[in-house]
Design an enzyme around this catalytic site. Sequence first.
Site, PDB file in Angstrom:
ATOM      1  CD  GLU A 137     172.442  50.405  86.676  1.00  0.00           C
ATOM      2  OE1 GLU A 137     172.007  51.438  87.212  1.00  0.00           O
ATOM      3  OE2 GLU A 137     173.665  50.237  86.422  1.00  0.00           O
TER       4      GLU A 137
ATOM      5  CD  GLU B 175     171.502  55.069  84.821  1.00  0.00           C
ATOM      6  OE1 GLU B 175     171.652  55.050  83.588  1.00  0.00           O
ATOM      7  OE2 GLU B 175     170.505  54.593  85.412  1.00  0.00           O
TER       8      GLU B 175
END
Length: 281
Positions: free
Chosen positions: A155, A135
Amino acid sequence: MGGTEGPSTPPRPQRAEGTEHLTVERVGATLVLTLNRPEAKNALSLPMLVGLYDGWLAADEDDGIRSIVLTGAGGTFCAGMDLKALAGGGMAGEHHRDRLRADPDLHWKAMLRHHRPRKPVIAAVEGHCVAGGTEILQGTDIRVAGESATFGLFEVRRGLFPIGGSTVRLARQIPRTHALEMLLTGRPYPAPEAARIGLIGHVVPDGGALAKALEIAEQINACGPLAVEAVKASVYETAGMTEADGLAAELARGWPVFDTADAKEGSRAFAEKRPPVFRRA
């Protein structure tokens, strides 16, 4: 490194001093920020996030800094959030908690979710660059990785959501089919595959990512800093515009660069067959 600064404009004092999990080094006109928690694969911590945000601010406020390199210590970039702490084990560096209280958005700014330094940011990746690491990567401008580096957004495998911006940014940076596969499978991506789908730009032998990133930074540093910053700003600010609106915005951003002393110096230096001396003027 790169172009020479004018003697009449000394750089401002550097604000960033780093933290226990983030080291700061000046290499010529490049600020090198190193995620430094190798025993935890550089998992994100409060000291790391505070140090990162301070580093972005320091680079923007110091006109002597032309570029930023972000890397990780111990052969790893970043393995994402500290899941043990998230599960209740306690986040390292609680003494930095007052910074988050003062600015509840600090962690997102640190991760470049909606904070963009005006100087180019080059990622130098070795080892794991997954979850929060991938990210943060999406907030960088140029990306170099060692051939054994691994990327991915894990995730969903943990029942979590990649809330650092990936569901918005990833499909704007790589083809949507690849973005959705990465987001929905949570599988790892080796560096050659990450390069093939456009997530990173360079794959180099293991251990060589930082040297390659500094090489690219030196090339940037040799260019006119006002031009570099205007070009970066134009690319991002026009990304969501129609072509007509984008072209109009480009003219508004670009024409003033031609009126600068640096632009005249660049042309003069070319004619005189010498390196330009840019003064940010």
